[in-house]
Design an enzyme around this catalytic site. Structure first.
Site, short mmCIF file in Angstrom:
data_model
loop_
_atom_site.label_atom_id
_atom_site.label_comp_id
_atom_site.label_asym_id
_atom_site.label_seq_id
_atom_site.Cartn_x
_atom_site.Cartn_y
_atom_site.Cartn_z
N ARG A 115 84.19 82.44 144.24
CA ARG A 115 83.75 83.70 144.86
C ARG A 115 83.32 83.58 146.30
NH1 ARG A 115 79.75 85.31 140.03
NH2 ARG A 115 81.30 86.02 138.51
N ARG B 49 65.90 88.63 132.07
CA ARG B 49 66.67 88.94 130.86
C ARG B 49 65.78 89.76 129.93
NH1 ARG B 49 71.85 88.24 130.88
NH2 ARG B 49 71.75 86.01 131.30
N HIS C 277 73.16 96.41 132.55
CA HIS C 277 72.17 95.82 133.46
C HIS C 277 71.53 96.95 134.27
CE1 HIS C 277 73.49 91.97 132.30
NE2 HIS C 277 74.10 91.55 133.39
N CYS D 57 77.90 90.05 137.31
CA CYS D 57 77.69 91.36 136.67
C CYS D 57 76.51 92.15 137.24
CB CYS D 57 77.55 91.19 135.17
SG CYS D 57 76.51 89.82 134.67
#
Ligand SMILES: NC(=O)c1ccc[n+]([C@@H]2O[C@H](COP(=O)([O-])OP(=O)(O)OC[C@H]3O[C@@H](n4cnc5c(N)ncnc54)[C@H](OP(=O)(O)O)[C@@H]3O)[C@@H](O)[C@H]2O)c1
Length: 349
Positions: A110, A234, A241, A149
């Site tokens: 990435r 989390r 999310h 994400c």
């Protein structure tokens, strides 16, 4: 499209691979014909190699496909990658070298300077890195990536504000357990609990956000010159999310200007009517207790990001909440939309 484009999945037996399988069912442009995985799975039928973790049965269209090794040779030109990060670098590079278009969900490539980190609504012009990559590396193929994400949710929430000059961002996540794959976080750790640490996530959110919201200058992306601080947690949510965001802007604005920016936001995938593009990529919810993952995550086939609670921030300028589907918009759906954009740019010809 007269004939569908055949596609494959590297790491098709894993958790993200299964989301790809599900997302590609009945796709109008793409037909899933090939699945690759480790030598533990190669040679087995998909239904035997993959323990299906999503709802329902293993889709009939793939159940009898014999899983191949992740080696170039038999796979179609376009492959989605969901291979384990420990092997993704070598596998993706081998496929790109062999002429494949690799649309990857893995983190490995990435941040490389000649690899697009693509969100089709935000930076479709970053595909200008493709010829640079091919020239630098001597590849006939390509690697293109989608973000982490939580980064997708943050950047889609910020994108409508980019014209106003984003200078500082503080983002706090409440991330679903499905983002940790299968079996993921032990139930004794997460039920009735919050874990204030996700390894590597804060660094990814900070760096990826600057690259995605950056601009092409010649043959490089110049990162967004904004300070980005991420806090990643989390929480015991299955899918979706949520990110609370405070943002400083270089332009003096009223709250109504921000609302209008969210409501009017549209981009290239919508103009081109790409099959997986939501009609509105960012949906502003006026109710003071929305968006919520349980109520909103499945809307728009999981491809839109929902924003709410825009209000002044006493520390930076404004604050708001954003929420999106981490395994759809944050993984498989993101990569499929990337591939659709690439088809529309003639990169699959
Ligand atoms: N977009 C996001 O934010 C996001 C979210 C979650 C995950 N990810 C990334 O997606 C990737 C997959 O995650 P996951 O949760 O789906 O993992 P997973 O369930 O463990 O699946 C890993 C996949 O890689 C394959 N694999 C493992 N070792 C291999 C090898 N030596 N050669 C070829 N294939 C091999 C596995 O095949 P076998 O079944 O044969 O072992 C399986 O198909 C990771 O890179 C992860 O970082 C991204």
């Amino acid at each position: 499209m007269e004939r569908k484009i055949q596609v494959g999945i590297l790491g098709g037996t894993g958790m993200v691979g299964q989301h790809f399988v599900k997302f590609l069912q009945n796709h109008p442009w793409f037909e899933l014909t090939w699945l690759g995985a480790s030598d533990r799975s190669a040679g087995k039928k998909y239904r035997e190699a993959a323990q299906w973790h999503l709802g329902g049965e293993t889709p009939a269209s793939v159940a009898d496909i014999v899983v191949d090794e992740c080696k170039p040779g038999n796979a179609p030109k376009l492959v989605f990658s969901a291979t384990d990060a420990s092997v993704a670098t070598e596998i993706e590079q081998a496929f790109a070298k062999a002429g494949h278009v690799v649309v990857s969900n893995s983190r490995n490539h990435r941040m490389e300077l000649d690899v697009p980190l693509l969100v089709p609504e935000i930076n479709p012009d970053h595909l200008k890195l493709v010829p640079v990559q091919q020239r630098n590396r001597g590849w006939k193929g390509i690697i293109v990536t989608n973000p982490n994400c939580s980064t997708v949710v943050l950047t889609m929430g910020l994108a409508p504000l980019k014209p106003f000059g984003i200078t500082k961002v503080i983002a706090t996540t409440m991330q679903a357990i499905s983002g940790a794959g299968y079996p993921g976080v032990p139930s004794m750790d997460i039920l009735g609990n919050v874990i204030p640490y996700i390894g590597g996530e804060e660094e990814k959110m900070e760096q990826e956000t600057q690259k995605i919201l950056g601009d092409m200058h010649g043959e490089r992306v110049r990162d967004l010159a904004a300070a980005v601080s991420a806090h990643c947690n989390r929480v015991p949510v299955v899918d979706g999310h949520t990110v609370t965001v405070s943002v400083a802007l270089s332009t003096a604005l009223a709250e109504a200007d921000l609302l209008r920016a969210f409501e009017l936001y549209t981009s290239v995938p919508q103009e081109r009517k790409l099959p997986s593009a939501p009609p509105a990529p960012v949906i502003y919810m006026a109710q003071s207790n929305r968006p919520q993952p349980r109520k909103d995550v499945e809307r728009e086939h999981g491809m839109a990001v929902f924003v709410g609670r825009v209000r002044p921030c006493p520390v930076l300028d404004f604050k708001f909440v954003a929420m999106g589907h981490n395994t759809v918009r944050g993984a498989a759906g993101a990569a499929v939309l990337n591939a659709e954009l690439m088809v529309s740019e003639g990169l699959l010809a």
